[in-house]
Structure formats: structure tokens, C-alpha cells
Motif scaffolding. Structure first.
Motif, PDB file in Angstrom:
ATOM      1  N   THR A   1      18.652 -10.658  23.592  1.00 50.77           N
ATOM      2  CA  THR A   1      18.565  -9.841  22.601  1.00 50.77           C
ATOM      3  C   THR A   1      17.083  -9.306  22.489  1.00 50.77           C
ATOM      4  N   PRO A   2      17.359  -7.938  22.749  1.00 45.13           N
ATOM      5  CA  PRO A   2      15.815  -7.121  22.650  1.00 45.13           C
ATOM      6  C   PRO A   2      15.760  -6.674  21.307  1.00 45.13           C
ATOM      7  N   PHE A   3      14.533  -6.176  20.985  1.00 46.53           N
ATOM      8  CA  PHE A   3      14.261  -5.897  19.385  1.00 46.53           C
ATOM      9  C   PHE A   3      12.931  -4.876  19.518  1.00 46.53           C
ATOM     10  N   VAL A   4      13.140  -4.245  18.507  1.00 44.76           N
ATOM     11  CA  VAL A   4      11.805  -3.037  17.996  1.00 44.76           C
ATOM     12  C   VAL A   4      11.635  -3.644  16.550  1.00 44.76           C
ATOM     13  N   ALA A   5      10.477  -3.759  16.109  1.00 41.06           N
ATOM     14  CA  ALA A   5       9.964  -3.858  14.512  1.00 41.06           C
ATOM     15  C   ALA A   5       8.733  -3.215  14.331  1.00 41.06           C
TER      16      ALA A   5
ATOM     17  N   ASP B   1       1.042  -1.174   0.076  1.00 39.45           N
ATOM     18  CA  ASP B   1       0.197   0.167   0.005  1.00 39.45           C
ATOM     19  C   ASP B   1       0.868   1.393   0.010  1.00 39.45           C
ATOM     20  N   PRO B   2       0.896   2.269  -0.871  1.00 33.76           N
ATOM     21  CA  PRO B   2       1.427   3.322  -0.899  1.00 33.76           C
ATOM     22  C   PRO B   2       1.605   4.130   0.178  1.00 33.76           C
ATOM     23  N   ALA B   3       0.316   4.064   1.083  1.00 29.23           N
ATOM     24  CA  ALA B   3       0.379   4.863   2.319  1.00 29.23           C
ATOM     25  C   ALA B   3       1.080   4.117   3.409  1.00 29.23           C
ATOM     26  N   ALA B   4       1.617   3.010   3.340  1.00 30.68           N
ATOM     27  CA  ALA B   4       2.128   2.265   4.344  1.00 30.68           C
ATOM     28  C   ALA B   4       3.576   2.541   4.280  1.00 30.68           C
ATOM     29  N   GLY B   5       4.141   2.632   5.484  1.00 29.11           N
ATOM     30  CA  GLY B   5       5.735   2.723   5.822  1.00 29.11           C
ATOM     31  C   GLY B   5       6.292   1.609   5.368  1.00 29.11           C
ATOM     32  N   VAL B   6       7.738   1.463   5.556  1.00 29.71           N
ATOM     33  CA  VAL B   6       8.539   0.662   5.417  1.00 29.71           C
ATOM     34  C   VAL B   6       8.480  -0.500   6.560  1.00 29.71           C
TER      35      VAL B   6
ATOM     36  N   GLY C   1      -2.178  -4.344   6.806  1.00 29.00           N
ATOM     37  CA  GLY C   1      -3.305  -3.921   5.937  1.00 29.00           C
ATOM     38  C   GLY C   1      -3.940  -3.042   6.155  1.00 29.00           C
ATOM     39  N   GLU C   2      -4.020  -2.422   7.656  1.00 28.34           N
ATOM     40  CA  GLU C   2      -4.690  -1.143   7.757  1.00 28.34           C
ATOM     41  C   GLU C   2      -3.676  -0.026   8.058  1.00 28.34           C
ATOM     42  N   LYS C   3      -2.824  -0.268   8.999  1.00 34.71           N
ATOM     43  CA  LYS C   3      -2.176   0.596   9.422  1.00 34.71           C
ATOM     44  C   LYS C   3      -0.432   0.038  10.078  1.00 34.71           C
ATOM     45  N   ASP C   4       0.485   0.919  10.228  1.00 32.17           N
ATOM     46  CA  ASP C   4       1.650   0.453  10.561  1.00 32.17           C
ATOM     47  C   ASP C   4       1.702   0.185  11.970  1.00 32.17           C
ATOM     48  N   ARG C   5       2.349  -0.987  12.264  1.00 37.77           N
ATOM     49  CA  ARG C   5       2.238  -1.148  13.863  1.00 37.77           C
ATOM     50  C   ARG C   5       3.609  -1.575  14.287  1.00 37.77           C
ATOM     51  N   THR C   6       3.949  -0.870  15.555  1.00 37.25           N
ATOM     52  CA  THR C   6       4.962  -1.155  15.979  1.00 37.25           C
ATOM     53  C   THR C   6       5.061  -1.970  17.171  1.00 37.25           C
ATOM     54  N   TYR C   7       6.091  -2.834  17.482  1.00 35.94           N
ATOM     55  CA  TYR C   7       5.959  -3.826  18.686  1.00 35.94           C
ATOM     56  C   TYR C   7       7.346  -3.958  19.111  1.00 35.94           C
ATOM     57  N   GLY C   8       7.526  -4.692  20.062  1.00 35.93           N
ATOM     58  CA  GLY C   8       8.996  -5.026  20.645  1.00 35.93           C
ATOM     59  C   GLY C   8       9.026  -6.320  21.485  1.00 35.93           C
ATOM     60  N   GLY C   9      10.230  -6.732  22.021  1.00 38.23           N
ATOM     61  CA  GLY C   9      10.157  -7.924  22.915  1.00 38.23           C
ATOM     62  C   GLY C   9      11.653  -8.053  23.198  1.00 38.23           C
TER      63      GLY C   9
ATOM     64  N   GLY D   1      11.465 -16.272  25.239  1.00 37.92           N
ATOM     65  CA  GLY D   1      11.140 -14.836  24.648  1.00 37.92           C
ATOM     66  C   GLY D   1      10.074 -14.474  24.491  1.00 37.92           C
ATOM     67  N   ILE D   2       9.603 -13.138  24.486  1.00 37.61           N
ATOM     68  CA  ILE D   2       8.340 -12.439  24.507  1.00 37.61           C
ATOM     69  C   ILE D   2       8.258 -11.606  23.680  1.00 37.61           C
ATOM     70  N   SER D   3       7.326 -11.391  22.937  1.00 34.76           N
ATOM     71  CA  SER D   3       6.854 -10.267  21.963  1.00 34.76           C
ATOM     72  C   SER D   3       5.591  -9.426  22.356  1.00 34.76           C
ATOM     73  N   SER D   4       5.442  -8.277  22.257  1.00 37.89           N
ATOM     74  CA  SER D   4       4.332  -7.628  22.702  1.00 37.89           C
ATOM     75  C   SER D   4       3.097  -7.604  21.495  1.00 37.89           C
ATOM     76  N   SER D   5       3.570  -8.131  20.506  1.00 32.72           N
ATOM     77  CA  SER D   5       2.448  -8.306  19.424  1.00 32.72           C
ATOM     78  C   SER D   5       2.153  -9.930  19.378  1.00 32.72           C
ATOM     79  N   ASP D   6       0.510 -10.113  19.288  1.00 31.74           N
ATOM     80  CA  ASP D   6       0.404 -11.349  19.439  1.00 31.74           C
ATOM     81  C   ASP D   6      -0.300 -11.726  17.758  1.00 31.74           C
ATOM     82  N   ASP D   7      -0.202 -10.922  17.111  1.00 29.97           N
ATOM     83  CA  ASP D   7      -0.955 -11.128  15.818  1.00 29.97           C
ATOM     84  C   ASP D   7      -0.189 -10.228  14.484  1.00 29.97           C
ATOM     85  N   ASN D   8       0.970  -9.699  14.861  1.00 30.19           N
ATOM     86  CA  ASN D   8       1.878  -9.103  13.844  1.00 30.19           C
ATOM     87  C   ASN D   8       3.092  -9.303  13.700  1.00 30.19           C
ATOM     88  N   ASN D   9       3.778 -10.072  14.547  1.00 37.27           N
ATOM     89  CA  ASN D   9       5.138 -10.599  14.591  1.00 37.27           C
ATOM     90  C   ASN D   9       5.225 -11.491  13.670  1.00 37.27           C
TER      91      ASN D   9
END
Length: 422
Positions: free
Chosen positions: A268-272, A243-248, A277-285, A305-313
């Protein structure tokens, strides 16, 4: 010199007064192979050993090629998927020192998987036969797939205590390494043991890795990668379809590791960021892992390990924990049979909370497959027997409970790999 393969080099330092942790992570060396194997002086072994030594000395070239035939028999596969499958797998990595005076290298990696018969071909892939968070074999990605996970420049600085790698990056070559669970050709095969599914590790994408060795036991790494491309595509292919409106989509990972004589610990910590499909989502763990030699014949490993996203990681899970035991030279211990120092019997267990996207999409599917389950269990038992320094046979058995995050059934799979490394 005796080594298990890439996983050992990526996890523990060489026995030296001043260990270079960064070179142990990044490079393969010119001397390797299991010289305690059943047949250790065959002509193929001599030719391979000489080829590696000559290439390294004359041209500054080092490489590892892992190739295997894989047979898998699956009990209770998904509907329409073949239970018996035959595969050819190839994985190769090379480092070329293009400028010795500046210590500049080119890194390259290729990966290939191919179905070997029509029934396997029609099945659309080994891992689709048991659609779970953890793939039955992490190196089978399509029925005929070829990819370049990494093609990058590697530059050492400050007496090889700092290293910068930039280009097309495969983050699995650097992060979440483990001496006993990091390679389908040398260790366990299920992807939940190769790398934790909590980490959104990327390959085949533009990025960089910055490494620093603080002292002989501590190192740190930082990496950024775009996450648009899938294995087998160029790094810019997927970005054009978004989607052109989506970020990278991207990830940012860090790792601090402590390496000692008997093992290692890594945090190993991370952010992603992903577009859902609707918006950019940022999560980490964060993920924590270790490997430890307990005695001369017994070792263990673990990851949580654990991630703050349960549907987008895109790593596959919001929570994952795994652990395993490795018994080295089991035939020697049990029966007194002389065998390779690298022969081992391994048992590993993983518990994963899968992404909610793995849940049934509608009532009809739920009626067939069962209600969404909040965890998957994976048990793998494997044995590795070295016939020559560069050839081994590796049977394994896997049990997957609640595949695809549903209570549909429990699947099992028996596999045998014949692995030639050169």
C-alpha cells in the motif's frame, strides 16, 4: 458458516471455485456467526440468524452490529487520568442493494463510544490515559462520541470484477486489511495492530475508492479522500476553520493484493498533504502487510511501513513494524477442552517511531516526563472465548513503553470486553 467477523471477510476469499475478492472486501453476507461456540443453539442465535437471512433475501439488506462493554485497568496512567475505566462501544455497518438489476448498493456505518461512570467521564477518554501513538482501544474516540465514518454509493461493474464506491468514505474498511489484526471487537485492540500508524487513512470525509479484481488471486485499489474532518464531524466542518491561504488536506492511496488459500500479502503506497500551520506539506510512504495460516492451529501476521514525514503524518508515525502469532483453540490443544474453532490466544508486538510533535514542548515538560524517545514499543496479549455464535468474552493485557514518544515511564493496561454481535 463460521467466521471471526469483519476482519476475516476483509482479508481472505470465500472457499469457492472463482473467489470474488471485491465482495469479500466490501460485503458481509447473510450467513455468519460461530456455530462451533460453546452454546450454539440458543434462542437469540436462532432469531439473529433468521433476521439476517430474511433481510437479505427479501430486501437485499445485510448488516453487522458489534456492541461491547469494556473495562480497562491502567497501571501508571497520565496525571489526573483514572486508572479504572468503564466504556460502552457500538459499531455498525450495513449494505443495502437498492437496485438489483444494476447491482447498486448504499453503504452506511456508525460508531459510538460512551463513558459509563462519572470517573471515566471526567478522565477525558481512555486513550488520553496513556497518550501514545497507539490508542489502547481504537474504537474509543471520545467520552461520548458518535460519528458516521461512511455513507456512500457502491456500484459493481463488469461482472463484479470492478467496483466504484463514492461519498463519505472510511478507508480503513478497504485498505490494510488483515485476517488476524483488523478489529477491536474480534482481534487485537490497540490501534497500532488494527491499522499501521504509518498510513494516513481517513474516515468521515468525501472521497472515492476504485477496485479491480485482475484474476482469482490478485486485486488492486485506488482511493482519494479529503482529510479535513475528524470522527464525529461532517466532512465540511473542519475545512471552514482552516487558514484561508491553506490548501485542502488530502490523501491518495493505492493497494495491490495477492490472496491465496492460506493468507494474503498487500502493498500500500500513499501520498498525502497536510497544513502544518505555516504551509502545506506533501509527504509519502508505503506499507507492506501479510497474514498467513501456518497450521490448522497456528497463524501469523506482520506489517512494516515508512513515511517521509516525521512530524506531519496524521497516521501517527514515520516508521512502524508489527508482528503477531495466533494460537487457535488453545484450551483444546493444552487440555483437550472442546471449544469454538474461533477461540484464540494472540500475542503481538509493535515498534513505532512516533511523530516529533509527540516530543515534550518545553524544558519544564521534559523535566517531568523525560527526554524525547525515538521509539515506542507496544506488546499485547489477548484471548477470545466464544460463548454463543454471537457473544464472546475477550480479556487482554497491554504494555506500552515510552508512551507519547517520551522516556517518562512504562504503562500497562488490563482490559476485558464482553462483545455481542448481531
Amino acid at each position: 458458516m463460521t467466521r471471526l467477523g469483519l476482519a476475516v471477510l476483509m482479508a481472505t476469499p470465500a472457499a469457492a471455485e472463482e473467489a470474488n475478492l471485491l465482495k469479500d472486501i466490501n460485503q458481509f453476507g447473510a450467513e455468519w456467526g460461530d456455530d462451533t461456540a460453546l452454546v450454539s443453539e440458543d434462542s437469540l442465535t436462532k432469531a439473529i440468524t433468521k433476521a439476517h437471512a430474511d433481510a437479505y433475501e427479501k430486501y437485499g439488506l445485510e448488516w453487522v452490529v458489534e456492541t461491547s462493554y469494556l473495562f480497562s485497568a491502567i497501571n501508571n496512567p497520565n496525571e489526573g487520568m483514572p486508572g479504572n475505566q468503564n466504556w460502552y462501544l457500538l459499531h455498525a455497518q450495513a449494505n443495502w442493494n437498492i437496485n438489483k438489476s444494476t447491482n447498486t448498493w448504499i453503504r452506511a456505518e456508525i460508531s459510538l463510544s460512551a463513558a459509563l461512570d462519572s470517573r471515566t467521564w471526567r478522565g477525558d477518554g481512555l486513550n488520553e490515559a496513556v497518550a501514545s501513538t497507539g490508542a489502547l482501544n481504537a474504537d474509543v474516540f471520545t467520552r461520548r462520541g458518535f460519528g458516521i465514518p461512511e455513507l456512500a454509493v457502491m456500484q459493481y461493474l463488469n461482472n463484479e470484477t470492478v467496483c466504484i464506491i463514492a461519498g463519505i468514505i472510511n478507508q480503513t474498511n478497504y485498505f490494510d486489511a488483515n485476517a488476524y489484526a483488523n478489529s477491536t471487537f474480534a482481534n487485537f485492540t490497540n490501534s497500532v495492530f488494527v491499522n499501521t500508524p504509518v498510513l494516513p487513512l481517513a474516515d468521515s470525509n468525501f472521497g472515492f475508492v476504485a477496485q479491480s479484481q485482475f484474476n482469482e488471486k490478485w486485486y488492486g485499489m485506488l482511493s482519494y479522500s479529503i482529510t479535513e474532518s475528524e470522527m464525529g464531524y461532517t466532512p465540511w466542518h473542519r475545512a471552514a476553520d482552516r487558514d484561508p491561504a491553506a490548501g485542502v488536506g488530502y490523501n491518495l492511496l493505492a493497494e495491490v493484493g495477492y490472496v491465496h488459500e492460506k493468507g494474503a500479502i498487500r502493498i500500500t503506497p500513499f501520498v498525502a498533504q497536510n497544513f502544518d500551520g505555516e504551509k502545506d506539506r506533501t509527504y509519502g510512504g508505503v506499507s507492506v502487510g501479510f497474514d498467513q495460516e501456518l497450521t490448522g492451529h497456528l497463524a501469523c501476521f506482520g506489517r512494516v511501513g515508512i513515511s517521509s514525514s516525521d512530524d506531519n503524518n496524521f497516521g501517527g508515525a514515520s516508521f512502524a513494524a508489527s508482528a503477531g502469532l495466533i494460537l487457535k483453540q488453545p484450551l483444546t490443544l493444552l487440555f483437550g477442552h472442546k471449544e469454538s474453532e474461533n477461540n484464540f490466544l494472540g500475542v503481538a508486538l509493535s515498534v513505532v517511531r512516533p511523530n516529533t510533535e509527540a516530543a515534550p514542548e518545553d524544558e519544564e515538560e521534559e523535566a517531568v516526563n523525560g527526554a524525547h524517545a525515538k521509539r515506542e514499543l507496544v506488546l499485547e496479549v489477548g484471548y477470545s472465548y466464544a460463548v454463543t455464535p454471537f457473544f464472546c468474552v475477550r480479556p487482554n493485557w497491554q504494555l506500552i513503553q515510552n508512551p507519547s514518544g517520551s522516556a517518562r515511564s512504562t504503562a500497562t493496561a488490563f482490559g476485558v470486553q464482553a462483545v455481542l454481535t448481531f
